[in-house]
Design an enzyme around this catalytic site. Structure first.
Site, PDB file in Angstrom:
ATOM      1  N   HIS A  53       9.247   6.687   9.006  1.00  0.00           N
ATOM      2  CA  HIS A  53       9.971   6.792   7.746  1.00  0.00           C
ATOM      3  C   HIS A  53      11.455   6.980   8.041  1.00  0.00           C
ATOM      4  CE1 HIS A  53       6.716   7.388   4.565  1.00  0.00           C
ATOM      5  NE2 HIS A  53       6.099   6.997   5.654  1.00  0.00           N
TER       6      HIS A  53
ATOM      7  N   HIS B 284       4.477   4.152  12.910  1.00  0.00           N
ATOM      8  CA  HIS B 284       4.771   4.183  11.469  1.00  0.00           C
ATOM      9  C   HIS B 284       5.882   5.204  11.249  1.00  0.00           C
ATOM     10  CE1 HIS B 284       3.323   4.094   7.137  1.00  0.00           C
ATOM     11  NE2 HIS B 284       3.955   5.254   7.160  1.00  0.00           N
TER      12      HIS B 284
ATOM     13  N   ASN C 157       9.601   4.421   3.922  1.00  0.00           N
ATOM     14  CA  ASN C 157       9.317   3.698   5.167  1.00  0.00           C
ATOM     15  C   ASN C 157      10.533   2.917   5.639  1.00  0.00           C
ATOM     16  OD1 ASN C 157       6.582   4.027   3.825  1.00  0.00           O
ATOM     17  ND2 ASN C 157       6.000   3.170   5.795  1.00  0.00           N
TER      18      ASN C 157
ATOM     19  N   ARG D  20       0.840  -1.205   0.000  1.00  0.00           N
ATOM     20  CA  ARG D  20       0.000   0.000   0.000  1.00  0.00           C
ATOM     21  C   ARG D  20       0.880   1.262   0.000  1.00  0.00           C
ATOM     22  NH1 ARG D  20      -0.644   4.629   2.548  1.00  0.00           N
ATOM     23  NH2 ARG D  20      -0.280   3.609   4.554  1.00  0.00           N
ATOM     24  N   ASP D  21       1.565   1.521   1.106  1.00  0.00           N
ATOM     25  CA  ASP D  21       2.331   2.760   1.210  1.00  0.00           C
ATOM     26  C   ASP D  21       3.490   2.771   0.222  1.00  0.00           C
ATOM     27  OD1 ASP D  21       3.028   5.225   2.126  1.00  0.00           O
ATOM     28  OD2 ASP D  21       3.618   4.608   4.134  1.00  0.00           O
TER      29      ASP D  21
ATOM     30  N   CYS E 223      10.402   9.006  -0.752  1.00  0.00           N
ATOM     31  CA  CYS E 223       9.837  10.201  -0.125  1.00  0.00           C
ATOM     32  C   CYS E 223       9.434  11.164  -1.223  1.00  0.00           C
ATOM     33  CB  CYS E 223      10.887  10.831   0.789  1.00  0.00           C
ATOM     34  SG  CYS E 223      10.367  12.423   1.454  1.00  0.00           S
TER      35      CYS E 223
END
Lengths: 314, 314
Positions: free
Chosen positions: B209, B207, B249, B13-14, B240
């Site tokens: 990064h 979560h 991430n 997803r991300d 990013c």
């Protein structure tokens, strides 16, 4: 958390010794001058090893002389043995670090001595320093303190025994190094806590490699035990001799950023450091460099320097 | 330190939502199958957003159906609004996460709603879920919780206020996300401690990064506050959007390695994860990938998996 911390730049020694090409002395001096201008106040400029073994570091004496002309710069060198220590004492450096490997296998392979033989050499170095009337600081660095690519496990008890032996032999300071990138934050917290209980403020420095991505997490764990001095290499140069392409030392600019963002003053100007990184990257064109911050830049919420003595909450 | 922790894979997803190319559904299924075989038990398989906005994620419903055939796999999806939530409830996923941005500027730019309007939408989603008789878990994810590239500073008090508002609106779980990579370990420790005091075990996930290299240090800081679930992307994919080339991430394999080396069981087999990384890297040939462990491999002192329920001191 401490209010202040010190980054000792070891790129000119630990970094360059792993890179085959010989950087001209003038470029090294420009690096030292720019690092000083960026606020770095401790630099390990080289190693007194025979020039035939490490031609990259053959100009160490010249670099010490130059570095000592920069105001307030504390200059370190590495020495592998008494012969190197005698050259270091003559050089006028402020500190010499003698590496010891807690892994017997690594010690025999890299230093051709057992760890206890290195301790005996430290006693001889201490005697030579005292006989010369020098007030140079003598640091014993316990490497492979978290494990070893040759031997595997390295027992905590053995690391602490050797640290105590170094102090007993006359070392003024001791350090712990994760030479091969095996450390993890839980183990760092445990071993550094015990080392501080043993050595107090004589526990001088933490030396972490980012071989498997845990370099800064390990620094954070060590900070929590009260250690406030860390080795780092600009652009993470040096890599890992056991894993081509893998990261080497913690990168100076990433470490400076972490400390800055936590409100721990180092006095280092990160924007100047990033500019210096770019310059050194040009000199080392073709080498694998590391580090993360340079790609993203500083957050807009941070200024690029936090002077010592001024606490800013992140 | 906790004995066990969970890595929620969000690469599908991300990670993929930030990559323009559309990965075929069969490859995504192979990824999910291999991640499950490697021991991963929580995967966010996609997002119920309009396919014209994110064609990469258009097959989310199909992926949920497939993922639910794998024994013991807990399947999450992201939903931006009530319409997405209705599709999520129909899909049979186990959890839906609604993102909220604590930065008003970021919220307006990305979600076209104020944070408080998102809270109201969460109340409507909760009502819809209850009306459908579904027992799907509803998670509210507070993003830009550590600062924002648009707005700059984001106040802790505002983050906590919105977290409480999400719980009051009917969210079962809440999470904190460092959407743009501004967090540092000191701030993570502070904010996660306060968030746990507020939400208890309903504080579900961290979560982070790795935009500026602090991803794993931040995970370690959050672990110390008792959080035991973290989002991560295989190969750190996604990058990013604000800094081309910079990390995205936290990478799954590096996080799995850190937890493994600390003796915190995840049940994930790191060797299988590294093999999967190589496969996904082939599918994403040409994209910038991240992560550190894959270059160096595991230390010889570690086996590649620590089953849950078995405590091994590092």
């Amino acid at each position: 958390m401490p209010r202040e911390a010190t980054i000792r730049e070891v790129g000119l020694r630990d970094g360059l010794q792993s890179i085959a090409r010989v950087l001209p002395t003038a470029q090294k001096m420009a690096w030292i001058r720019a690092a000083h201008a960026a606020g770095q106040r401790e630099i390990e400029v080289g190693s007194f090893v025979p020039a035939r073994l490490l031609p990259q570091l053959a100009d160490t004496a010249e670099l010490v002389t130059f570095a000592k002309t920069l105001p307030g710069l504390f200059v370190s060198v590495l020495v592998p043995n008494l012969k190197g220590a005698e050259r270091a004492i003559d050089s006028g450096a402020d500190l010499m670090i003698v590496p010891l490997s807690a892994s017997h296998a690594h010690s025999l392979a890299n230093l051709r001595r057992t760890p206890d033989e290195v301790v005996q050499e430290v006693a001889r170095i201490r005697a030579a320093r005292d006989a010369a009337g020098s007030n140079m600081i003598l640091e014993g660095g316990v490497g492979t303190a978290f494990g070893c690519t040759l031997q595997g496990e390295v027992e905590e008890g053995e690391v602490l025994r050797l640290m105590q032996a170094l102090l007993d032999a006359g070392a003024d300071r001791v350090s712990l190094a994760d030479t091969v990138g095996y450390a993890d934050p839980a183990r760092v917290q445990r071993l550094f806590s015990k080392a501080r209980a043993l050595a107090g403020d004589r526990l001088w420095c933490g030396h972490f490699h980012d071989t498997r991505g845990l370099g800064l997490a390990n620094v954070y764990a060590a900070l929590q035990t009260g250690v406030t001095r860390f080795d780092a290499c600009l652009a993470g140069i040096g890599g890992c001799p056991h894993a081509p392409g893998a990261s080497g030392n913690v990168s100076t600019e990433d470490l400076a950023y972490m400390l800055r963002s936590m409100g721990i003053a180092t006095g280092v100007d990160i924007a100047q450091l990033l500019a210096l990184r770019q310059q050194v990257a040009g000199w080392l064109d073709g080498e694998t460099l590391h580090g993360t911050l340079w790609k993203a830049g500083l957050p807009k919420t941070l200024t690029c320097v936090q002077p010592r003595g001024e606490r800013v909450l992140s």
